[in-house]
Enzyme design. Sequence first.
Site, short mmCIF file in Angstrom:
data_model
loop_
_atom_site.label_atom_id
_atom_site.label_comp_id
_atom_site.label_asym_id
_atom_site.label_seq_id
_atom_site.Cartn_x
_atom_site.Cartn_y
_atom_site.Cartn_z
N HIS A 55 0.81 -1.21 0.00
CA HIS A 55 0.00 0.00 0.00
C HIS A 55 0.85 1.26 0.00
O HIS A 55 0.50 2.26 -0.63
CB HIS A 55 -0.92 0.00 1.22
CG HIS A 55 -1.84 1.19 1.28
ND1 HIS A 55 -2.98 1.29 0.52
CD2 HIS A 55 -1.77 2.33 2.00
CE1 HIS A 55 -3.57 2.44 0.77
NE2 HIS A 55 -2.87 3.09 1.67
N HIS A 104 -9.98 2.78 0.38
CA HIS A 104 -10.06 2.27 1.76
C HIS A 104 -10.88 0.99 1.72
O HIS A 104 -11.85 0.82 2.47
CB HIS A 104 -10.69 3.31 2.69
CG HIS A 104 -9.85 3.60 3.90
ND1 HIS A 104 -10.34 3.58 5.18
CD2 HIS A 104 -8.53 3.89 4.01
CE1 HIS A 104 -9.36 3.88 6.04
NE2 HIS A 104 -8.27 4.05 5.35
#
Length: 749
Positions: A55, A104
């Site tokens: 990420h 998210h």
Amino acid sequence: MSLDTVKHASETPDSEQPWKELGLKEDEYARIREILGRRPTGAELAMYSVMWSEHCSYKSSKVHLKQFGEKVPDNDAMLVGIGENAGVVDVGQGYAVTFKVESHNHPSYIEPYQGAATGVGGIVRDILAMGARPVAVVDPLRFGAADHPDTKRVLPGVVAGIGGYGNCLGLPNIGGEVVFDSCYQGNPLVNAGCIGVMKHEDIHLAKASGPGNKVILYGARTGGDGIGGVSVLASETFDDTKPTKRPAVQVGDPFQEKLLIECTLEIFKEKLVAGIQDLGGAGLSCATSELASAGSGGMRVELDTVPLRDATLSPEEILMSESQERMCAIVEPQHVDRFMEICEKWDVTATVIGEVTDGDHLEIFWHGELIVDVPPGTVAHEGPTYHRPYARPEWQDALQADDAGKLDRPQTGAELKDQVLKLISSPNQASKSWITDQYDRFVQGNTVLAQPEDAGMVRIDDETNLGVAMATDGNGRYAKLDPYTGAQLALAEAYRNVAASGAKPLAISDCLNFGSPEDPAVMWQFAEATRGLADGCLQLGTPVTGGNVSLYNQTGEVAIHPTPVVAVLGVIDDVNRRTPIAFAEEGQLLYLLGDTKEEFGGSAWSEVIHQHLGGMPPAVDLDREKLLGEILISASRDGMIDAAHDLSDGGLVQAVVESCLRGGNGARLVVPEGLDAFTFLFSESAGRAVVAVPRSEELRFTDMCGARGLPATRIGVVDGDAVDVQGEFALSLEELRTAHEATIPGLLA
């Protein structure tokens, strides 16, 4: 647990460390030891593990992402590009706009409300950190099958989280999408975007320069929520067959964030910061290492001065915590007192936790002991780079050969009518007002277009009516059939949506959602989509300002459809000249712009009527998209059209129904020569729009289209209280509205 210090780490090279449990590979751990010339301390290991996660480091994707910088030249509007918290473009009159889309996804599946809420909070702080006032948010969403029991758990929580956080911040939610598909059942996609506005001179960057300048952490106290958070969650496949790292999802406090926003903007106004960074993924590990790496010196941090909500947190946990509503500022000593006064005024906790040094290392101390001593660039920007193997999947040819053209088509007007009703009432084509009504779309009073319009639009200058528009689009079904074309279709649709509103497209941000990069088939999808997007941006002249990659959207062996989501930002000189989608006046003439072909691969019709996915997606002609955009913008500016709606999912009939319901007027349609009624209504050929032209402007409009070489076919008139396809069927607006608006409440209310 005894505290590992740098000295102790040097003296105990053979001590076992939990590098595997923290998500590091054996070769990555070896590389850290090589960089440091010793084993890392526990705190260093924690920092590298979160900063080298997929990420944060883009280790599987950056070899492909570099195309965005290499292929696509910056246009004249670009002020800040890839590499900062968000991109910035010049929109004229001394204004700059910053915008970005992030993901998210995994946190929102585990805890839908907080996962989605903190996604909004994080993207808002990215925009704030550039020096801008956030003015609007958008939310492209993907969920599993609409009738699946777990969708009733995830979707309402996500929507409530987005609405609850954004509404409390006082930010209008002006756009986005909601898509249902069983491929997202275990991995919903919760993407969040934000737009911010500032003057050119107010742009701020994330860097720590100037020895002696203070490092100030301000905002919420640091807690145990979100330790490892999205940096770990977004870097691993969900799999029930093996242990998985699932740290606590971050908990958001929108009222604290609102105070943080106003406090920060006042600090910016008084020019008190030399550099600033928000705390998002990887928390303090990210903020300190990135600020130091981007600056001209080193940094010393006293970690035990960090204000805590939980006094039992270890230094490793403090460094990894992704607690929300926090910022890190670099402040010259003479400005510290004033900085603190402003924070106190806004009831925002602020603490000097360190200072910039003239060295070249990031040094972190814990009660006087040195626990981190690293070159910051190796943490922030020199993570591993993987050239993952990729290969066209074996099943791709068979999928493309399974052409939608073989599917049974309606043969009569009655069958056409029945399939139109099924299409517009299907979950993906039905009204999303049950969802969007939970968002405040008009707070601040500057929203001029919002869902269900083609693009969201906000006014950014009250005197001149200068405005910006944004649209987000992405079709995973198209991308599954052909990732290269699918990515370009997402770009083309977002570009077309912005132009249909009357705004000139300037630049893009993206959120690239894919499965596991360890699967060569997924990596091929990613490589093809990235290549397609870069080539498309080059052709359209829309540079990529930044974005996000979300990988490991996969449960076990089952990956989501490749889903590149593209956000296009545009500018309009006068928002009073915007073009809505509503057919608002009887007598307006309806024109179909562009060419309609037999293109049904990946279409809404094939999905709704036949539950089919196969063949090739619609062809892309980006030169035609550019021409169509220019015509739509010129016609809007010069008052030649009263309404415009792009044609995409569901084809012409979907667009006409939406425009009729929006304006409260019906339409009489005539099937053009050379087309059958079915293709006319349901084809999803790209590069098309339907426009409503005042009779007084028909000649001027058609002359312009003819002179520019854009096909413009008169297909009907705004009239009556039904959608009437002459010689085929008629559906009253009342019947259409009931079908269009009842589906989502029926499934989710």
